[in-house]
Design a protein around this motif. Structure first.
Motif, PDB file in Angstrom:
ATOM      1  N   ARG A 202      25.578  66.262  86.447  1.00  0.00           N
ATOM      2  CA  ARG A 202      26.352  65.473  85.489  1.00  0.00           C
ATOM      3  C   ARG A 202      26.154  63.985  85.745  1.00  0.00           C
ATOM      4  O   ARG A 202      25.834  63.565  86.854  1.00  0.00           O
ATOM      5  CB  ARG A 202      27.840  65.814  85.598  1.00  0.00           C
ATOM      6  N   ALA A 203      26.355  63.218  84.686  1.00  0.00           N
ATOM      7  CA  ALA A 203      26.300  61.768  84.841  1.00  0.00           C
ATOM      8  C   ALA A 203      27.490  61.308  85.689  1.00  0.00           C
ATOM      9  O   ALA A 203      28.601  61.795  85.512  1.00  0.00           O
ATOM     10  CB  ALA A 203      26.340  61.091  83.468  1.00  0.00           C
ATOM     11  N   PRO A 204      27.276  60.405  86.639  1.00  0.00           N
ATOM     12  CA  PRO A 204      28.373  59.946  87.498  1.00  0.00           C
ATOM     13  C   PRO A 204      29.488  59.294  86.689  1.00  0.00           C
ATOM     14  O   PRO A 204      29.250  58.567  85.719  1.00  0.00           O
ATOM     15  CB  PRO A 204      27.699  58.933  88.436  1.00  0.00           C
ATOM     16  N   HIS A 205      30.716  59.564  87.083  1.00  0.00           N
ATOM     17  CA  HIS A 205      31.875  58.935  86.457  1.00  0.00           C
ATOM     18  C   HIS A 205      31.971  57.483  86.911  1.00  0.00           C
ATOM     19  O   HIS A 205      31.661  57.148  88.062  1.00  0.00           O
ATOM     20  CB  HIS A 205      33.158  59.657  86.866  1.00  0.00           C
ATOM     21  N   HIS A 206      32.411  56.621  86.036  1.00  0.00           N
ATOM     22  CA  HIS A 206      32.728  55.262  86.436  1.00  0.00           C
ATOM     23  C   HIS A 206      33.920  54.781  85.633  1.00  0.00           C
ATOM     24  O   HIS A 206      34.320  55.389  84.647  1.00  0.00           O
ATOM     25  CB  HIS A 206      31.520  54.330  86.256  1.00  0.00           C
ATOM     26  N   ILE A 207      34.496  53.684  86.071  1.00  0.00           N
ATOM     27  CA  ILE A 207      35.701  53.142  85.438  1.00  0.00           C
ATOM     28  C   ILE A 207      35.276  52.231  84.297  1.00  0.00           C
ATOM     29  O   ILE A 207      34.489  51.307  84.501  1.00  0.00           O
ATOM     30  CB  ILE A 207      36.540  52.363  86.467  1.00  0.00           C
ATOM     31  N   PRO A 208      35.786  52.432  83.077  1.00  0.00           N
ATOM     32  CA  PRO A 208      35.456  51.511  81.979  1.00  0.00           C
ATOM     33  C   PRO A 208      35.907  50.090  82.298  1.00  0.00           C
ATOM     34  O   PRO A 208      36.879  49.873  83.031  1.00  0.00           O
ATOM     35  CB  PRO A 208      36.232  52.105  80.788  1.00  0.00           C
ATOM     36  N   GLU A 209      35.186  49.129  81.726  1.00  0.00           N
ATOM     37  CA  GLU A 209      35.443  47.722  82.044  1.00  0.00           C
ATOM     38  C   GLU A 209      36.880  47.308  81.735  1.00  0.00           C
ATOM     39  O   GLU A 209      37.536  46.638  82.534  1.00  0.00           O
ATOM     40  CB  GLU A 209      34.463  46.831  81.284  1.00  0.00           C
ATOM     41  N   GLU A 210      37.385  47.704  80.552  1.00  0.00           N
ATOM     42  CA  GLU A 210      38.740  47.269  80.196  1.00  0.00           C
ATOM     43  C   GLU A 210      39.782  47.905  81.108  1.00  0.00           C
ATOM     44  O   GLU A 210      40.798  47.279  81.441  1.00  0.00           O
ATOM     45  CB  GLU A 210      39.033  47.607  78.726  1.00  0.00           C
ATOM     46  N   LYS A 211      39.526  49.151  81.538  1.00  0.00           N
ATOM     47  CA  LYS A 211      40.453  49.807  82.454  1.00  0.00           C
ATOM     48  C   LYS A 211      40.351  49.212  83.857  1.00  0.00           C
ATOM     49  O   LYS A 211      41.346  49.154  84.589  1.00  0.00           O
ATOM     50  CB  LYS A 211      40.170  51.307  82.498  1.00  0.00           C
ATOM     51  N   PHE A 212      39.154  48.770  84.225  1.00  0.00           N
ATOM     52  CA  PHE A 212      39.007  48.159  85.543  1.00  0.00           C
ATOM     53  C   PHE A 212      39.846  46.885  85.643  1.00  0.00           C
ATOM     54  O   PHE A 212      40.438  46.605  86.699  1.00  0.00           O
ATOM     55  CB  PHE A 212      37.535  47.847  85.824  1.00  0.00           C
ATOM     56  N   ASN A 213      39.891  46.099  84.580  1.00  0.00           N
ATOM     57  CA  ASN A 213      40.717  44.887  84.608  1.00  0.00           C
ATOM     58  C   ASN A 213      42.188  45.230  84.803  1.00  0.00           C
ATOM     59  O   ASN A 213      42.902  44.543  85.545  1.00  0.00           O
ATOM     60  CB  ASN A 213      40.519  44.102  83.311  1.00  0.00           C
ATOM     61  N   GLU A 214      42.651  46.286  84.154  1.00  0.00           N
ATOM     62  CA  GLU A 214      44.039  46.714  84.343  1.00  0.00           C
ATOM     63  C   GLU A 214      44.270  47.215  85.767  1.00  0.00           C
ATOM     64  O   GLU A 214      45.305  46.945  86.374  1.00  0.00           O
ATOM     65  CB  GLU A 214      44.390  47.809  83.340  1.00  0.00           C
TER      66      GLU A 214
END
Length: 422
Positions: A202-214
């Motif tokens: 599977r493609a590795p999970h990562h945190i979306p940019e807008e969620k990372f700011n939160e």
């Protein structure tokens, strides 16, 4: 001991939490596996010494010892000595570990229905990641099979175990070797284990940019912000960064040195300017309270008595910040986000990303080129919207620029148009 044709009643088998893994304050023997009577399991100790001699770090020794403890508990419950185990025990253990409920989870030992129900968890609405199930994950099962096969290979060579490895390789196929191999993928050196489950790629999970700011805004201290800023800008593993000392941080060159998990080599990694700003604020906060010599730890707890920040403490810190958003991100998702950012930068060669992440194979780094499922879904929905808009366009109206063929594509198909006709 049961024979190959005598099935063991795994539903009635109770595997108690017998024995333990002891953390010893001894660099020559950091972990010791003890049997139910508290005696050292010598076969495991010899195997761990061999792993240590091959340069494996303590974290690897611990992971291997945990897998061996799980296997020995199964054998103790079945009444089979480790050096008399056959493929029947290996087969039954492989069935048991894939179905049973993990200790401390809902249900009980051998509760297959509870394990299936726990595995079918609802994905987190924020991250889309499924919560940890009640059973052992396929990756844990595969790792366990590799460890046990290596354990018995070691004792087979030493002449101290069974004359046949209970965990065999997969049966070979007739015909030409690698007849159906994809030439674009590297050859595997050996067959996989017969009792090793297949893992989905599977493609590795990562945190979306807008969620990372939160998430970054939810962190509660300068130390936590500095840690997260370093993790997401260097792509270092959580344990690698937590092992850094004061001499490893070089703000002038914008570099921080870490000891790589696999090779144990010291490598300098470039970090963002923001990470060093948060580091300076954190160091000013603890100035005079903790040792700050070149060889002293870089990361400390924030409460007395001050101690070096451990992985578990950092994990709990990050989990608390993630919980405030209703998410279930892990520390490793920060490494995935760093890899995703770098791999999506067209000006950064993929070989540079491989060097930063410390991947042995370029094919591992290429996993980060795959778009996450959320982005793919958004792209496909936009495609359907464009197709619907094209169908509703009045006859004779020029299509929007996004739906026109590019001139170079038309030239490749039909050739360059000639303008010398009368």
């Amino acid at each position: 001991m049961t024979g190959q044709d005598e099935p063991r009643d795994l539903a009635a088998l109770v595997v108690p939490q017998a024995g333990c893994l002891e953390r010893a304050e001894d660099p020559w023997e950091p972990y010791r596996l003890l049997d139910p009577a508290g005696a050292l399991v010598g076969a495991v100790a010899a195997f761990l010494r061999d792993l240590q001699a091959s340069g494996r770090p303590e974290t690897t020794l611990r992971a291997y010892a945990i897998a061996l403890l799980r296997w020995h508990r199964f054998l103790w419950a079945a009444g089979v000595p480790w050096d008399q185990a056959t493929r029947a025990e290996a087969r039954d253990f492989s069935r048991w570990i894939q179905i049973t409920v993990k200790p401390g989870r809902a249900g009980g030992p051998g509760d297959a229905a509870g394990a299936v129900a726990a595995r079918a968890g609802v994905p987190n609405p924020v991250t889309g990641k499924a919560p940890p199930g009640g059973g052992y994950a396929p990756a844990t099962v595969a790792h366990s099979e590799s460890v046990l096969r290596g354990f018995y290979d070691f004792h087979l060579e030493a002449g101290t175990g069974p004359i046949v490895n209970p965990f065999p390789l997969a049966r070979g196929r007739r015909g030409r070797a690698h007849a159906h191999h994809n030439p674009m993928e590297p050859h595997r050196g050996e067959r996989s284990g017969r009792y090793r489950p297949r893992l989905a790629r599977r493609a590795p999970h990562h945190i979306p940019e807008e969620k990372f700011n939160e998430l970054f805004a939810a962190l509660g201290s300068h130390r936590d912000r500095a840690l997260v800023a370093f993790w997401v800008s260097t792509g270092a593993r959580a344990s690698e960064l937590l092992g850094a000392t004061c001499r490893d941080a070089d703000p002038g060159q914008q570099l921080i040195a870490v000891i790589r998990k696999g090779t144990r080599h010291l490598q300098q990694l470039p970090a963002s300017p923001d990470a060093f700003v948060w580091l300076r604020l954190y160091q000013a906060q603890l100035h005079g309270l903790v040792p700050a010599g070149p060889d002293d730890p870089l990361w400390w707890t924030l409460r007395r008595p001050f101690r070096q920040l451990s992985y578990h403490a950092a994990y709990r810190m990050f989990t608390r910040a993630s919980d405030t958003l209703g998410a279930n991100w892990s520390l490793h998702d920060l490494r995935h986000l760093a890899a995703y950012r770098m791999s999506r930068d067209p000006a950064m060669p993929l070989a540079d990303v491989q060097w930063v992440l410390g991947h042995a194979q370029l094919s591992t780094t290429q996993l980060y080129l795959s778009a996450p499922a959320g982005e793919v879904i958004t792209s496909v929905l936009a495609h359907h919207a464009r197709m619907a808009a094209a169908k509703e366009r009045p006859p004779g109206e020029e299509p929007p620029p996004g739906l026109r063929y590019r001139p170079e594509s038309l030239e490749a198909l039909f050739g360059r148009p000639r303008h010398d006709h009368p």
